[in-house]
Design a protein around this motif. Structure first.
Motif, PDB file in Angstrom:
ATOM      1  N   SER A 205      44.874  30.900  -9.243  1.00 52.57           N
ATOM      2  CA  SER A 205      45.028  29.660  -8.478  1.00 52.57           C
ATOM      3  C   SER A 205      45.984  29.908  -7.316  1.00 52.57           C
ATOM      4  O   SER A 205      46.714  30.899  -7.287  1.00 52.57           O
ATOM      5  CB  SER A 205      45.590  28.565  -9.372  1.00 52.57           C
ATOM      6  OG  SER A 205      46.953  28.829  -9.656  1.00 52.57           O
TER       7      SER A 205
ATOM      8  N   GLY B 259      48.766  28.381  -6.505  1.00 50.66           N
ATOM      9  CA  GLY B 259      50.168  28.423  -6.909  1.00 50.66           C
ATOM     10  C   GLY B 259      50.529  29.761  -7.537  1.00 50.66           C
ATOM     11  O   GLY B 259      51.598  30.323  -7.284  1.00 50.66           O
TER      12      GLY B 259
ATOM     13  N   LEU C 132      49.525  23.884  -1.129  1.00 52.13           N
ATOM     14  CA  LEU C 132      49.441  23.575  -2.559  1.00 52.13           C
ATOM     15  C   LEU C 132      49.452  22.073  -2.807  1.00 52.13           C
ATOM     16  O   LEU C 132      49.983  21.297  -2.009  1.00 52.13           O
ATOM     17  CB  LEU C 132      50.616  24.223  -3.296  1.00 52.13           C
ATOM     18  CG  LEU C 132      50.748  25.733  -3.100  1.00 52.13           C
ATOM     19  CD1 LEU C 132      52.002  26.241  -3.782  1.00 52.13           C
ATOM     20  CD2 LEU C 132      49.514  26.442  -3.643  1.00 52.13           C
TER      21      LEU C 132
ATOM     22  N   GLN D 271      51.903  18.478  -7.280  1.00 55.15           N
ATOM     23  CA  GLN D 271      52.499  18.884  -8.558  1.00 55.15           C
ATOM     24  C   GLN D 271      52.890  20.350  -8.507  1.00 55.15           C
ATOM     25  O   GLN D 271      53.992  20.742  -8.872  1.00 55.15           O
ATOM     26  CB  GLN D 271      51.514  18.681  -9.730  1.00 55.15           C
ATOM     27  CG  GLN D 271      51.323  17.249 -10.149  1.00 55.15           C
ATOM     28  CD  GLN D 271      50.372  16.520  -9.218  1.00 55.15           C
ATOM     29  OE1 GLN D 271      49.560  17.143  -8.533  1.00 55.15           O
ATOM     30  NE2 GLN D 271      50.477  15.211  -9.171  1.00 55.15           N
ATOM     31  N   THR D 272      51.948  21.173  -8.033  1.00 55.25           N
ATOM     32  CA  THR D 272      52.225  22.601  -7.954  1.00 55.25           C
ATOM     33  C   THR D 272      53.404  22.868  -7.026  1.00 55.25           C
ATOM     34  O   THR D 272      54.258  23.697  -7.325  1.00 55.25           O
ATOM     35  CB  THR D 272      50.981  23.341  -7.441  1.00 55.25           C
ATOM     36  OG1 THR D 272      49.863  22.910  -8.193  1.00 55.25           O
ATOM     37  CG2 THR D 272      51.132  24.833  -7.579  1.00 55.25           C
ATOM     38  N   ARG D 273      53.460  22.116  -5.932  1.00 60.00           N
ATOM     39  CA  ARG D 273      54.527  22.329  -4.963  1.00 60.00           C
ATOM     40  C   ARG D 273      55.891  22.079  -5.610  1.00 60.00           C
ATOM     41  O   ARG D 273      56.830  22.858  -5.446  1.00 60.00           O
ATOM     42  CB  ARG D 273      54.330  21.418  -3.754  1.00 60.00           C
ATOM     43  CG  ARG D 273      55.166  21.821  -2.557  1.00 60.00           C
ATOM     44  CD  ARG D 273      54.924  20.886  -1.391  1.00 60.00           C
ATOM     45  NE  ARG D 273      53.505  20.673  -1.161  1.00 60.00           N
ATOM     46  CZ  ARG D 273      52.982  19.553  -0.688  1.00 60.00           C
ATOM     47  NH1 ARG D 273      53.759  18.532  -0.382  1.00 60.00           N
ATOM     48  NH2 ARG D 273      51.681  19.447  -0.514  1.00 60.00           N
TER      49      ARG D 273
END
Ligand SMILES: Nc1ncnc2c1ncn2[C@@H]1O[C@H](COP(=O)(O)OP(=O)(O)O)[C@@H](O)[C@H]1O
Ligand SMILES: [Mg+2]
Lengths: 287, 273
Positions: free
Chosen positions: B145, B147, B174, B177-179
């Motif tokens: 992915s 991230g 991104l 959430q991933t950030r």
């Protein structure tokens, strides 16, 4: 670096997928489906052969094209058996294969090396590109008369034609492959301490590899094409020469034997190149 | 003494970046004009500014990707003459080598330094653990992915222990959430490994959450418009956003960015209704 840029490879991959899955012994529900598809393909070949047999044995005449002089599959098969038994098949195969692989190997080395140099060094580009651009549109077959004059033996001139035929697709795809490398990859490598030499071996060559391999696959096809033409004109052995000789001697079944042998050789060499290419670029595996 | 003061007091502290009087232009078009900017050893500095104002150019000048005949750029006293392993770079587009496995990507830096293969791989494995990716060492980047790819990119840069880590909108591609998770991870690594970070973003919240100092660029050609010390204590949890100091700083940044974007727009011949 997506496969979408290389539709040829992608298609080849899709075609071979059932083979690979079957080879892996995938005992999945799709095995039945796979067997079905292979049966279908076999049936297609059988129908094609039967239609050919029918057309040639009834001397089918369709107005502008006639099957009157076309040998039947059965005739072709018996001619092939005769040829195989006569001990002449191997010398023909051997001379053709030797010429193709010599010319092709030279083209691969020269094409990839020049391509990398031209794409990476402005000096090389300015020095080499103008004459290459001029020569590129000339079909390799048009080189045959000059090649015969230039080289001491017919043998060398045929290898040269094969070389010219494979050179340009390999060269151009190598240049395109290098040009297509994301400049951030080179920047990243430098920031990680890579020197020029590392950039070449760790970034440029692997980055251009998929495109180079496409060029090598195309080049294999063109070098067979050019070889057969050259052999028809100046050969004394080889499958192209055999095919043309059969025509001049009116051995019509042998013409088709020669054609089919050429087809099988071309197909297997291209498949071999693709297979090697796939092994060399495992990151492109469709998983 | 706060954490920052302690960090700066470390005897081995590295990563002092000094940009002095730097002007960069592309084809006669000025991207940076007489830029002055200093990053202290161990400091986390975010660059903010309207798009096209020269943030990437400034970062690339420190990385050594753009020639800087006008002005000077030094890192720990050494003039920047080209790219080098003392300055790590992380791009928004991950930029991992697609033909190398995750492990080989991270091991690249040590191998370029001449480390033995086994040693490089061992260090790489360690750094993959550090970013929580020990399990995907043998996968190719394309199978990860966004991230995860960016965590590999960060591990690959940090394994060289660069004095300064340069990051150009690294989390810009991104999802939210991933950030958030990536920001936490980065702060943890920065805390463990040290060094300074020069981080480009266009997200004011991100800048205020991460930085010791936020530097706001003017519209092109980029100059420093605002040099704002972020006084919020660390760690800065989610509810930092509710802190009045955070809100004030954010308001100030947004006002200036809006003003600069408007100026850039008008300079390009645009008109507001
Ligand atoms: N390689 C380049 N060639 C020409 N112009 C460039 C190049 N890189 C950036 N620019 C120009 O310089 C200005 C600043 O760009 P950049 O540093 O990328 O801004 P930012 O990162 O703040 O969006 C822009 O006007 C951009 O178009
Ligand atoms: Mg930018």
């Amino acid at each position: 670096m997506s496969l979408a840029r290389f539709p040829r490879l992608q298609r080849a991959g899709a075609w071979a997928a059932p083979l690979r899955a079957a080879a892996a012994g995938a005992a999945t529900p799709s095995l039945k489906k796979l067997a079905g598809r292979w049966l279908l393909r076999l049936a297609s070949l059988l129908v094609f052969t039967a239609a050919w047999q029918y057309a040639s044995s009834t001397r089918l005449h369709l107005g502008f094209v006639t099957f009157a002089n076309v040998p039947s599959p059965a005739d072709v098969f018996s001619s092939f058996v005769t040829l195989a038994g006569s001990g002449k098949l191997l010398p023909h195969l051997g001379s053709s294969l030797a010429r193709v692989f010599l010319g092709y190997a030279l083209a691969a080395v020269v094409g990839v090396a020049l391509g990398l140099a031209i794409a990476r060094a402005r000096l090389a580009e300015d020095l080499l590109m103008p004459p290459l651009e001029l020569l590129r549109p000339i079909p390799a077959v048009a080189w045959i008369p000059l090649a015969i004059l230039m080289f001491p033996s017919a043998e060398a001139s045929m290898v040269f034609i094969t070389f010219i035929g494979a050179l340009f697709p390999i060269l151009l795809n190598a240049i395109l492959g290098v040009a297509g490398i994301d400049s951030r990859l080179i920047a990243s490598a430098r920031s990680l301490g890579a020197k020029d030499r590392d950039i070449l071996f760790e970034v440029v060559i692997p980055g251009a590899a998929p495109s180079i391999l496409t060029g090598l696959a195309i080049g294999m096809g063109t070098s067979w094409f050019c070889l057969v033409t050259a052999e028809m004109i100046s050969g004394q052995f080889g499958v192209g020469y055999y095919t043309w000789e059969a025509y001049t001697l009116q051995n019509y079944a042998d013409i088709v034997v020669g054609m089919l042998v050429i087809g099988v050789l071309g197909m297997s060499s291209s498949a071999a190149v693709r297979q090697i290419g796939r092994a060399l670029t495992p990151w492109q595996a469709p998983n | 003494m706060d954490i920052q003061a302690m960090r700066r007091a470390r005897p081995s502290a590295r990563g002092r970046v000094e940009i002095r009087d730097l002007s960069v232009s592309y084809d006669g078009h000025a991207a940076l004009e007489r830029l002055h900017l200093t990053v202290e050893p161990g400091e986390f500095v975010c660059l903010l500014g309207p798009s096209g104002c020269g943030k990437s150019t400034a970062l690339n000048a420190v990385a050594g990707f753009v020639r800087t005949p006008e002005g000077s750029v030094t890192v720990d006293g050494e003039p920047v003459l080209g790219p080098g392993a003392d300055r790590g770079m992380v791009f928004q587009q991950y930029s991992l080598f697609p033909w190398k496995t995750v492990l080989e990507n991270v091991a690249f830096g040590p191998r370029m330094k001449g480390a033995a293969r086994a040693e490089a791989r061992r260090a790489a494995r360690e750094h993959l653990e550090l970013v929580g990716l020990g399990g995907v060492a043998d996968k190719y980047p394309a199978t990860l992915s966004g991230g995860m790819q960016q965590r590999v990119g960060i591990a690959r840069a940090l394994i060289n222990r660069p004095g300064v880590l340069l990051m150009d909108e690294p989390f810009g591609a991104l999802d939210a959430q991933t950030r958030g998770f990536m920001q936490e991870t980065l702060l943890r690594l920065w805390d463990e490994i040290g060094g300074s970070i020069l981080f480009v973003t266009h997200d004011v919240d991100e800048a205020l959450l991460l930085a010791d100092r936020v530097i706001l660029f003017s519209a092109a050609p980029g100059r420093v418009l605002l040099d704002l010390a972020v006084a919020l204590p660390r760690p800065r949890p989610e509810d930092s956003f509710a802190d009045p100091a955070f809100a004030d700083a954010k308001k100030q940044c947004l006002r200036l960015i809006r003003q600069e974007s408007r100026r850039a727009f008008e300079r390009q011949g645009g008109q507001f209704a």
